[in-house]
Enzyme design. Structure first.
Site, PDB file in Angstrom:
ATOM      1  N   GLU A   1      -1.869  -2.857 -10.520  1.00 14.31           N
ATOM      2  CA  GLU A   1      -1.677  -3.102  -8.668  1.00 14.31           C
ATOM      3  C   GLU A   1      -0.269  -3.276  -9.121  1.00 14.31           C
ATOM      4  OE1 GLU A   1      -4.707  -5.866  -8.645  1.00 14.31           O
ATOM      5  OE2 GLU A   1      -5.258  -4.539  -9.685  1.00 14.31           O
TER       6      GLU A   1
ATOM      7  N   ASP B   1      -1.737 -13.221   1.150  1.00 11.98           N
ATOM      8  CA  ASP B   1      -0.467 -13.892  -0.451  1.00 11.98           C
ATOM      9  C   ASP B   1      -0.262 -15.221   0.479  1.00 11.98           C
ATOM     10  OD1 ASP B   1      -0.208 -11.042  -1.561  1.00 11.98           O
ATOM     11  OD2 ASP B   1       0.072 -10.655   0.402  1.00 11.98           O
TER      12      ASP B   1
END
Lengths: 394, 254
Positions: free
Chosen positions: B44, B55
């Site tokens: 990814e 995140d």
């Protein structure tokens, strides 16, 4: 249903929606499903209005500013949100959301804040209700707004410095969203403006709509007509403007003017004039108009007013702008500071620099003489004294 | 087609996440190549965004540096023209909605197809919007859209996600931002087992909180594969990171 209000899918025209990672989906869905039922409950309405009256000090006066009116040749009324407990309109929303959080069974409250007004308003209602409170604030804003940090701490809130990015409001919002992702079950996120995923823009606008609800009644009493010719309010994310416009949205003969912060000038590279500089995009959970690079990276805005330096506007504002219902204009730092001083000298009211932006636009308007103008005085200038002192050399 | 991406592969697949343009602007393909050589099963590649709310600090920091380095989607697709001459394993792109909207969704799918990207993970793209506006375009270009599932995702919604998916389902180990350590206790094993028992059409890949061979093993007891992001992005901050990739992967798979 008004064409300017949110539709059943959470959109205002093409703007709004809920652009959130799956981790936030259950929280946001719970709110979407339940907020209208809860806020329409009789016990909710009773408690909300009772607190607004006895704790916040509402209704806030609609003050006829005589000397200002003479100066500009129009009837100028100030909706005195600066007289609210905690000094700004922010408390209307936090009172509503804390009652909502209680009814959702939440034990912990998080919030983001820029200048600290929303943080103080959130810490206040958490103290009132005995709920744990964590406020995210950009590290740079913490340094710039020490008295508000102290107020929050006195009320028992934990103030967490957002260290990422530009260390201001945008980043505080990111950190608060991250906290919510990591604490999905027991935590309610009190967003301070008409931004964020659906239903926040609608939720916050409903709680702030008390401003225009009162204004209509007060104007009718004072002038015999509930509809003014112009309504003005400053816009960062846009919560005071959303509340000030709310009950006038379908009165198409009332002109709505939203004043953004141009900073050092719209084209100076240091500005927060979102509608002038932005384009459609997604930030903090909704589709709106956003200051961004061609590549879709969010541009850090600038304004002398810490409450207006947000790179977007709420989705309802984006729609009012796009549909032409609202007129979106901007005012520079200098114009705002002069307007703040003007109000102080002519009316004995020191406004928040945010509100001074709305006041400054009067300089650019021409009136026929008998028009009624309402300006939302969204907050008081105590928090901005340092800025005023530095700017004018007092 | 992407439906068969993982069909013939053994279990315990390892996917690695890293940010395009980090640590240097031109490091993306070299890292991909080294990861494949070292035994990663798929990749990814994150395209950076200024406001990545899902995140944690490590990946956010890598995005900030990548942006400072000058990475953007146009440049990334330019770099990825080399991808399929150097890398054969499946590659997914991961990032946020706004850069994709500015690039244009159709343009984005087209670029993905041209460079041989198999699918994309866009955590803040709403399911309703994908279904109403973009699914047809994604299918037309053969690009899979990967959905996330968390411990809080309802059974009905998981079935709907399964129906809309045609590659794999990204199972979050816990409701958290990236970079938290996975603690496999009773609640997470019950959650993994529940998903496993649903016998979904798409394979499950577990991500968030996997950082070593122990957590990798625990996760892949329940899923076809697992994804490591933060722990690998930390490695990229070290000197001579390319030469350390082999032992990093070997340690995880040991």
């Amino acid at each position: 249903m008004s064409k300017y209000q949110v539709n059943e899918k959470g959109y205002y025209g093409p703007f709004g929606g809920a652009y959130i990672p799956e981790m936030l989906y259950p929280n946001v869905e719970e709110l979407q499903q339940r907020y209208l039922d809860i806020i329409h409950e009789e016990s909710f309405q009773q408690e909300f209005h009772s607190l607004l009256k006895d704790y916040v000090g509402r209704p806030s006066p609609l003050y006829y500013a005589k000397r200002f009116s003479e100066k500009y040749g129009a009837h100028i009324f100030l909706k005195r949100e600066d007289l609210n407990h905690t000094g700004a309109h922010k408390i209307n929303n936090t009172i509503g959301q804390i009652l909502l959080a209680e009814r959702l069974g939440k034990k912990r409250i998080i919030a983001e804040t820029g200048a600290g007004q929303h943080g103080v308003a959130t810490a206040t209602v958490c103290a009132l209700k005995g709920l744990e409170c964590v406020v995210y604030m950009g590290e740079i804003d913490i340094q710039r707004q020490a008295p508000n940090v102290a107020r929050m701490k006195m009320m028992g809130a934990t103030v967490v410095a957002a260290q990422s990015g530009s260390k201001t409001l945008k980043d505080a919002t990111n950190e608060a969203l991250r906290d919510w992702i990591n604490n999905p079950v027991d935590t309610h996120y009190i967003i301070g403006s008409v931004v964020g995923p659906h239903p926040y823009p609608d939720l916050v606008a409903r709680f702030q709509s008390i401003i225009s609800e009162e204004t209509k009644k007060q104007l009718l009493e004072k002038t015999g007509n509930s509809k003014p010719d112009y309504v003005l309010a400053c816009v960062g994310g846009g919560s005071n403007a959303a509340g000030m416009f709310y009950h006038f949205l379908d009165d198409e003969d009332v002109k709505l003017i939203a004043v953004e912060a141009a900073g050092h000038g719209v084209d100076s590279g240091e500005s927060a004039a979102t509608t002038a500089l932005g384009k459609d995009g997604v930030l903090h959970g909704s589709r709106s108009i956003l200051m961004q690079t061609a590549d879709g990276q969010v541009i850090e805005p600038y304004s002398i007013s810490a409450g207006l330096d947000y790179p977007g506007i709420g989705p309802q504002h984006a729609w009012l702008f796009k549909s032409g219902r609202g007129q979106y204009v901007s005012i520079t730092d200098d114009e705002a500071m002069q307007a703040g001083l003007r109000l102080t000298k002519l009316e004995g009211i020191i406004p928040a620099i945010e509100s001074s932006h709305a006041l400054a636009y009067l300089e650019k308007m021409t009136f026929k003489g008998d028009e009624n103008v309402v300006i939302c005085l969204s907050g008081r200038g105590d928090k901005d004294l340092d800025n005023y002192m530095k700017y004018f050399g007092f | 087609m992407n439906e068969n991406l993982f069909k013939d592969k053994q279990d315990r697949l390892l996917s690695i996440y890293y940010t395009a343009g980090y640590p240097t602007l031109d490091s993306t393909i070299n890292i991909a190549e080294e990861l494949e050589k070292s035994g990663a099963d798929f990749l990814e590649i994150g395209f950076p965004y200024s406001d990545p709310v899902a995140d944690g600090p490590v990946i956010q920091n890598s995005s900030e540096i990548a942006l400072k380095n000058g990475m953007n989607l146009t440049l990334l697709f330019e770099q990825l023209k080399e991808l399929r001459s150097r890398v054969t394993i499946p590659v997914f792109l991961m990032g946020y909605c706004n850069p994709v909207l500015q690039y244009g969704v159709e343009n984005f799918c087209k670029s993905c197809a041209e460079v041989g990207v198999n699918g994309v993970i866009i955590p803040d793209l709403p399911m309703y919007e994908y279904e109403d506006l973009y699914q047809e375009t994604f299918l037309q270009y053969g690009i899979s859209n990967i959905f996330l599932v968390t411990p809080q995702t309802s059974t009905d919604r998981i079935h709907k996600i399964d129906k809309l998916s045609n590659s794999f389902i990204y199972l979050l180990s816990s409701n958290a931002t990236t970079g938290k350590n996975l603690e496999v206790g009773e609640s997470s094993t019950a959650y993994f087992q529940r998903l496993k028992d649903m016998n979904l059409n798409n394979p499950l890949v577990i991500g968030f909180g996997i950082s070593n061979s122990k957590t990798f093993r625990q996760a892949t007891d329940y899923a076809k594969g697992a994804i490591i992001g933060t722990a690998f992005v930390k490695l990229l901050a070290e000197e001579d990171y390319l030469s350390k990739i082999k032992s990093f992967i070997a340690d995880i798979k040991s």
